[in-house]
Design an enzyme around this catalytic site. Structure first.
Site, mmCIF file in Angstrom:
data_model
loop_
_atom_site.group_PDB
_atom_site.id
_atom_site.type_symbol
_atom_site.label_atom_id
_atom_site.label_comp_id
_atom_site.label_asym_id
_atom_site.label_seq_id
_atom_site.Cartn_x
_atom_site.Cartn_y
_atom_site.Cartn_z
ATOM 1 N N HIS A 1 -5.173 71.842 40.120
ATOM 2 C CA HIS A 1 -5.958 72.630 39.165
ATOM 3 C C HIS A 1 -7.240 71.875 38.824
ATOM 4 O O HIS A 1 -7.218 70.662 38.647
ATOM 5 C CB HIS A 1 -5.157 72.866 37.885
ATOM 6 N N GLY B 1 -18.837 100.293 64.638
ATOM 7 C CA GLY B 1 -17.621 99.502 64.683
ATOM 8 C C GLY B 1 -17.527 98.562 63.502
ATOM 9 O O GLY B 1 -18.505 97.877 63.172
ATOM 10 N N ALA C 1 -10.681 82.591 69.122
ATOM 11 C CA ALA C 1 -10.841 81.268 69.725
ATOM 12 C C ALA C 1 -9.618 80.388 69.483
ATOM 13 O O ALA C 1 -9.152 79.690 70.389
ATOM 14 C CB ALA C 1 -12.097 80.595 69.174
ATOM 15 N N ASP D 1 -9.014 85.268 75.649
ATOM 16 C CA ASP D 1 -9.404 86.673 75.599
ATOM 17 C C ASP D 1 -9.043 87.440 76.860
ATOM 18 O O ASP D 1 -8.660 88.607 76.804
ATOM 19 C CB ASP D 1 -10.914 86.790 75.369
ATOM 20 N N LYS E 1 -21.677 81.877 62.286
ATOM 21 C CA LYS E 1 -21.390 81.244 60.995
ATOM 22 C C LYS E 1 -22.625 80.528 60.456
ATOM 23 O O LYS E 1 -22.830 80.457 59.241
ATOM 24 C CB LYS E 1 -20.217 80.265 61.124
ATOM 25 N N HIS F 1 -22.407 77.972 80.467
ATOM 26 C CA HIS F 1 -22.577 76.947 79.446
ATOM 27 C C HIS F 1 -21.236 76.487 78.887
ATOM 28 O O HIS F 1 -20.332 77.282 78.685
ATOM 29 C CB HIS F 1 -23.475 77.427 78.300
ATOM 30 N N GLY G 1 -18.413 75.448 76.370
ATOM 31 C CA GLY G 1 -18.088 75.994 75.050
ATOM 32 C C GLY G 1 -17.939 77.498 75.059
ATOM 33 O O GLY G 1 -17.457 78.085 74.088
ATOM 34 N N GLY G 2 -18.397 78.150 76.142
ATOM 35 C CA GLY G 2 -18.224 79.585 76.275
ATOM 36 C C GLY G 2 -18.959 80.403 75.231
ATOM 37 O O GLY G 2 -19.879 79.937 74.557
#
Length: 479
Positions: free
Chosen positions: A458, A194, A333, A325, A51, A37, A39-40
């Site tokens: 601010h 982990g 990414a 990777d 997310k 696919h 976009g990996g």
């Protein structure tokens, strides 16, 4: 279309497709090979869908605590199926967007498994697994099996979850992050093995959705790559939300039962504690996808499961490159994207600087968020720097109080002799957005004087960045 290219990229994750687009912009005839696919992992099973899940958890958490904002919401609940459905729809939308971008930039997409025959030739065969979700719009020129030649080849095949012997995922009681992203029902209890970014994000998600979560971490601190002070503050906040932690501990055995799992956990003192839960999530890292690519035949060097490269992505074989990777840590990414751009611009003959891994930010999207760039305090001292450290807490910032997010800390580390910003480390609301300010500052070789004389709007959370710098030099105002 032909089967001869200036550049062929194997893998269409963030590194692969961004590199392909930049290659096309530079006038190189470019193709990208993908077996599953566009976009990996990041787009389909990692960064983006997680997310989306965490956003649902955040909104649900706010609904449950609406009273703190003077609001009344009764009977807040969720449907885990709908939560997952939204996450998957976000991925599908962006998946189609990648296809459109490749089509727009006239990048050819070759579906299949790639094997490198020589430094200028690859062989593509039918993919082991077909695309799991339809590509819409279809990328330009989907091809089939065959041999393709290229002046340059970039390997961008990414990574996959690492499995520990005897605790292999089974898609039932022992999950990888793939399984954790698409639960059919909401588990009432989990053990997360982990506490890196993947483990903590899923621990935070399931905890926010009401599950009892216990995290097992081999190292002395959770999120062990982070500054120890920031890690300790994050742990304290996560524990307030109901998470349980066992540091300096390891899962040595997992028994499966009709109701779930029993994790045998070896504690720091050598004793074994048995922890029962419905699910165990294995989040013990990832390993590069280097198998079946033909690396051994070509003599391409690898190190600890990743392809060895220099600062421009070059392997030891001329004309063959690797990024992302599969080329080693940090496995992020945005590192893959930037590494790919550097690599292809070097191929095109541009004057580029090698990758500086010290300026790659890291973000963990748990509640509270954690973000960092550069050296932490311990590493800065170990490197021989005499340092100045500045700190500013969220509870002293007006915007943080107004948001109802008074827990957190901004920490900056400077070289005492030169004023160079060595690192920045944050925990608290929206710090994954704030960190980029310090990334830019480091990239521009900004000193403490530049930052001190910069005007921050601010009321904003970013004012804490300013105050942290001021604190390092004894000039803090609001504390």
């Amino acid at each position: 279309m032909s089967d001869n290219y200036d550049l062929i990229i194997i893998g269409s994750g963030p590194g692969g497709y961004v590199t392909a687009i930049r290659s096309a912009q530079l006038g190189l005839k470019t193709a990208i090979v993908e077996r599953e696919h566009l976009g990996g992992i990041c787009l389909n099973w990692g960064c983006i869908p997680t997310k989306a899940l965490l956003r649902s958890a955040e909104v649900y958490h706010q609904m449950q605590n609406a009273k703190e904002y003077g609001l009344k919401i009764e009977g807040a609940s969720f449907d885990i199926g709908d939560v997952v459905k939204r996450s998957r729809s976000v991925s599908r939308r962006l998946n189609g967007g990648v296809g459109g971008l490749l089509k727009k930039n006239k990048v050819d997409v070759i579906w299949g498994e790639a094997k490198i025959v020589s430094a200028d030739e690859i062989l593509v065969s039918d993919p082991v697994s077909k695309p799991v979700e339809p590509q819409n719009p279809l990328p330009r020129g989907i091809l089939g099996n065959g041999s393709y030649t290229a002046k340059n080849i970039i390997i961008a095949t990414g990574a996959r979850p690492r499995a520990l012997p005897g605790i292999e995922p089974d898609n039932n009681r022992i999950w990888t992050y793939f399984d954790a992203m698409v639960p059919k029902t909401m588990p009432k209890s989990l053990v997360v093995m982990g506490s890196g970014a993947i483990g903590i994000e899923f621990a935070s998600f399931y905890n926010s959705m009401g599950a009892q979560v216990t995290v097992i971490e081999l190292m002395d601190n959770i999120m062990p790559v982070e500054d120890e002070e920031i890690s300790a503050l994050a742990k304290k906040q996560l524990e307030k939300h109901g998470l349980k932690f066992h540091n300096s501990a390891k899962v040595v055995k997992v028994d499966k039962t009709d109701k779930g799992i029993i994790a045998h956990v070896e504690m720091k003192d050598g004793t074994i504690e048995k922890i029962e839960a419905e699910i165990l999530i294995s989040a013990v890292g990832v390993q590069g996808n280097i198998e079946n690519l033909g690396l051994e035949k070509l003599g391409i060097k690898t190190d600890r499961g990743c392809i060895s490269i220099d600062g421009f992505g070059r392997t030891n074989i001329a004309g063959v490159f690797a990024i992302g990777d599969v080329a080693g840590p940090p496995m992020l990414a945005h590192k893959a994207e930037h590494e790919g751009v550097i690599c292809v611009e070097k191929i095109a003959g541009l004057d580029v600087h090698p990758m500086d891994k010290n300026q790659i930010p890291g973000c963990t999207y748990c509640n509270p968020q954690v973000a960092s760039v550069g050296l932490n305090e311990k590493a800065a001292k170990s490197a021989g720097h005499e340092i100045k450290v500045g700190r500013f807490p969220f509870f002293a910032n007006g915007k943080a109080i107004a948001l109802g997010e008074p827990e957190g800390l901004i920490k900056t580390i400077f070289d005492a002799k030169t004023g160079q910003l060595l690192g920045a480390h944050m925990v608290g609301a929206e710090v994954t957005e704030l960190i980029q300010g310090f990334v830019v500052a480091m990239g521009l070789e900004t000193t403490e004087e530049d930052l001190i004389h910069t005007v921050f709007a601010h009321p904003t959370l970013s004012e804490m960045m300013h105050e942290s710098v001021l604190d390092a030099y004894g000039r803090v105002i609001h504390m």
